[in-house]
Scaffold this active site. Sequence first.
Site, PDB file in Angstrom:
ATOM      1  N   TYR A   3      -4.553   0.483  15.986  1.00 54.88           N
ATOM      2  CA  TYR A   3      -3.392   0.392  16.333  1.00 54.88           C
ATOM      3  C   TYR A   3      -3.526   0.167  17.998  1.00 54.88           C
ATOM      4  O   TYR A   3      -2.734  -0.602  18.470  1.00 54.88           O
ATOM      5  CB  TYR A   3      -2.439   1.783  16.542  1.00 54.88           C
ATOM      6  CG  TYR A   3      -2.162   1.802  15.162  1.00 54.88           C
ATOM      7  CD1 TYR A   3      -0.594   1.557  14.779  1.00 54.88           C
ATOM      8  CD2 TYR A   3      -2.767   2.510  14.057  1.00 54.88           C
ATOM      9  CE1 TYR A   3      -0.154   1.619  13.550  1.00 54.88           C
ATOM     10  CE2 TYR A   3      -2.254   2.770  12.681  1.00 54.88           C
ATOM     11  CZ  TYR A   3      -0.838   2.356  12.403  1.00 54.88           C
ATOM     12  OH  TYR A   3      -0.510   2.587  11.233  1.00 54.88           O
ATOM     13  N   HIS A  41      -2.933  10.780   1.483  1.00 53.80           N
ATOM     14  CA  HIS A  41      -2.183  10.685   3.024  1.00 53.80           C
ATOM     15  C   HIS A  41      -1.987  11.802   3.497  1.00 53.80           C
ATOM     16  O   HIS A  41      -0.539  11.796   3.856  1.00 53.80           O
ATOM     17  CB  HIS A  41      -1.339   9.267   2.769  1.00 53.80           C
ATOM     18  CG  HIS A  41      -1.344   8.617   3.984  1.00 53.80           C
ATOM     19  ND1 HIS A  41      -1.262   7.113   4.014  1.00 53.80           N
ATOM     20  CD2 HIS A  41      -0.862   9.046   5.572  1.00 53.80           C
ATOM     21  CE1 HIS A  41      -1.161   6.837   5.350  1.00 53.80           C
ATOM     22  NE2 HIS A  41      -0.927   7.847   6.213  1.00 53.80           N
ATOM     23  N   GLU A  78      -3.995  -1.124   7.899  1.00 56.02           N
ATOM     24  CA  GLU A  78      -2.894  -0.648   8.975  1.00 56.02           C
ATOM     25  C   GLU A  78      -3.028  -1.359  10.054  1.00 56.02           C
ATOM     26  O   GLU A  78      -3.956  -1.326  10.923  1.00 56.02           O
ATOM     27  CB  GLU A  78      -2.681   0.808   9.142  1.00 56.02           C
ATOM     28  CG  GLU A  78      -2.104   1.568   7.880  1.00 56.02           C
ATOM     29  CD  GLU A  78      -2.058   3.224   8.308  1.00 56.02           C
ATOM     30  OE1 GLU A  78      -1.705   3.223   9.308  1.00 56.02           O
ATOM     31  OE2 GLU A  78      -2.465   4.009   7.242  1.00 56.02           O
ATOM     32  N   ASN A  90      -7.923   0.866   9.832  1.00 62.10           N
ATOM     33  CA  ASN A  90      -6.563   1.183  10.394  1.00 62.10           C
ATOM     34  C   ASN A  90      -6.672   1.212  11.889  1.00 62.10           C
ATOM     35  O   ASN A  90      -7.330   1.797  12.410  1.00 62.10           O
ATOM     36  CB  ASN A  90      -5.951   2.691  10.164  1.00 62.10           C
ATOM     37  CG  ASN A  90      -5.627   2.577   8.496  1.00 62.10           C
ATOM     38  OD1 ASN A  90      -5.763   1.755   7.825  1.00 62.10           O
ATOM     39  ND2 ASN A  90      -5.302   3.771   8.176  1.00 62.10           N
ATOM     40  N   GLU A 138      -7.787   7.736   6.836  1.00 65.11           N
ATOM     41  CA  GLU A 138      -8.315   8.237   8.148  1.00 65.11           C
ATOM     42  C   GLU A 138      -8.794   9.718   8.274  1.00 65.11           C
ATOM     43  O   GLU A 138      -8.221  10.620   8.834  1.00 65.11           O
ATOM     44  CB  GLU A 138      -7.166   8.210   9.028  1.00 65.11           C
ATOM     45  CG  GLU A 138      -6.797   6.614   9.195  1.00 65.11           C
ATOM     46  CD  GLU A 138      -5.729   6.548  10.215  1.00 65.11           C
ATOM     47  OE1 GLU A 138      -5.941   7.107  11.487  1.00 65.11           O
ATOM     48  OE2 GLU A 138      -4.596   5.761  10.003  1.00 65.11           O
ATOM     49  N   ARG A 180       0.744  -1.107  -0.015  1.00 70.39           N
ATOM     50  CA  ARG A 180       0.134  -0.264   0.093  1.00 70.39           C
ATOM     51  C   ARG A 180       0.798   1.384   0.037  1.00 70.39           C
ATOM     52  O   ARG A 180       1.572   1.287   0.875  1.00 70.39           O
ATOM     53  CB  ARG A 180      -0.886  -0.109   1.209  1.00 70.39           C
ATOM     54  CG  ARG A 180      -1.859   1.165   1.236  1.00 70.39           C
ATOM     55  CD  ARG A 180      -2.711   1.267   2.665  1.00 70.39           C
ATOM     56  NE  ARG A 180      -3.152   2.575   2.689  1.00 70.39           N
ATOM     57  CZ  ARG A 180      -3.411   3.026   3.817  1.00 70.39           C
ATOM     58  NH1 ARG A 180      -3.461   2.661   5.025  1.00 70.39           N
ATOM     59  NH2 ARG A 180      -3.779   4.505   3.791  1.00 70.39           N
TER      60      ARG A 180
HETATM   61  C1  BGC Z   1      -1.300   6.718   9.808  1.00 68.14           C
HETATM   62  C2  BGC Z   1       0.300   6.520   9.437  1.00 68.14           C
HETATM   63  C3  BGC Z   1       0.961   6.708  10.800  1.00 68.14           C
HETATM   64  C4  BGC Z   1       0.397   5.697  11.673  1.00 68.14           C
HETATM   65  C5  BGC Z   1       1.135   5.583  12.965  1.00 68.14           C
HETATM   66  C6  BGC Z   1      -1.851   5.821  11.096  1.00 68.14           C
HETATM   67  O1  BGC Z   1      -3.022   6.538  11.551  1.00 68.14           O
HETATM   68  O2  BGC Z   1      -2.083   6.332   8.677  1.00 68.14           O
HETATM   69  O3  BGC Z   1       0.637   7.370   8.666  1.00 68.14           O
HETATM   70  O4  BGC Z   1       2.278   6.660  10.615  1.00 68.14           O
HETATM   71  O5  BGC Z   1      -1.075   5.779  12.016  1.00 68.14           O
HETATM   72  O6  BGC Z   1       0.956   6.695  13.982  1.00 68.14           O
END
Ligand code: BGC
Length: 522
Positions: free
Chosen positions: A341, A152, A406, A339, A197, A107
Amino acid sequence: MGSKWYTQWTTFLIIQILTSPTYTISSFNFTNLEFPKSFIFSTASSAYQIEGAWNVSGKGESIWDRLAHTNPDAILGGVNGDVACNSYYKYKEDIQLIKDIGFKMYRISLSWSRLFPNGYTTNLNDDGVSYYNAVINELLANDIVPMVTLYHWDLPQKLEDEGGWLNANISNIFGDYARACFKLFGDRVKWWLTINEPYLVASGYGNIDYAPMLNQHGTGEYISGHNVLRAHAKAYRIYDKEFRSSQGGNISLPFFGNFYFPKSESSIMDVEAAERANQFTIGWFAHPIFSKKGGYPEVMIENIYNKSIAGGLNESRLPTFTQEEIEELKGSCDYFGLNHYTTKLTEFGINGEDPSINTDMEVVYSINPNIPTAASPTFQVIPKGLRAALVWIKEQYNNPHIFITENGYCDTGEVQDEKRISYHTDYLKEVSGALKEDGCKILGYTVWSILDNLEWRKGYTLKFGLVQVDFNSTERPRKKKLSAQFFKELLQRHSSSKGVSMHYTEFLCLALIFINILCYIY
Ligand code: BGC
């Protein structure tokens, strides 16, 4: 006599296991990491974070170039993306790394101002076209499918000067840009993403987390978010009407999909706060696209209206869509791009600048100190949060296909990155569980990121890469981390018949048991 049998049988066992088409031995533990053959493993990057060459061969200035060059406090360490990973020059090496690890998809994002320096499609930069043609062709020549994000976060500065995402006309300008990209690259690109996002794009207008750091809290986030949605819908409809039948690709957007759990499961207030947080983040952009009714989530409409009136206004700070826009947005994603995390804990509370999305949402976040975090405390490692997000999306939006666009872990750049391996192992187990036990329809998983890169306002302090980049050397040499080896082996298993793997400790235990039995018998 006994020891002879012992040696023969142990050798036999070892040879059987090593040559077996079913078993392999690894220093990594791949238990519960089996995925359907059609499941796609991908990795990712974005233009400003890796390319560099910020003003080379006609590229125009973007809002991140402007921010980095004019506000020394904007990016930690006063650094910038002028060179970043130098991928503008080193893209072939990057692609070889991706191929060597075994990813079948990559991507990337297009730098809008490299293609169209002032943002308008009347102003084409041939070098930008040649660059992305070269990258796309190189990927295809190496059997790697390109997934391409149109935007982005690196808006051409000229468009920001005209109001950026606060300008209602940006949806038409973005539509033209999208059309031009489909025309230029759509013969080879079949996986398109519009705007990365939207929640974080909007936060660049509502607060100071991202460029252009306007901090117009209470209005900036909602107006820019509204225009991002209108722009996405335009691009989707253009693809649908003008390109889909001839190009046969698909198009979606990657939603900000961090998740929220109640601080205490037994507190109704906390449970409601978590649901509000999920609606104000994921729902804000997904509800208009995936819900039956369309438009913003009810709780956003209600809360923002009430707070606006209480604040002395006579209408809501949240803009309204026309009926035509509602229809244009509904169904405007071919699958759900996620996405994800981390997961945060929530409780009821009013916190932050008023008015702002935080005070409208009436949620206060907290962090459980007993849960490990990545290098930044905002990234708590809560694997079950990903599964909960997947199930939440399934239940809210009638079980759409989901592509995890992501997921990643940040540390300070070490090559022996065992913690990154555990992170991906644990999160992938939850993905597997969601697929097998919860009935979620997950198409693939994208590792953020292939390279250590410019982590926005955190500069080069947080590293997400499977590959280390030495930012102190002008050559920007790359070095694979242990996690690259982990993915290499995982992907080998995924694509070969070696479906079941044995961790070397399991193998040793088995061998010892066997030896003991033989010693006992003889
Ligand atoms: C973004 C990335 C970023 C990652 C880590 C994501 O929300 O798309 O560009 O590096 O978070 O913070």
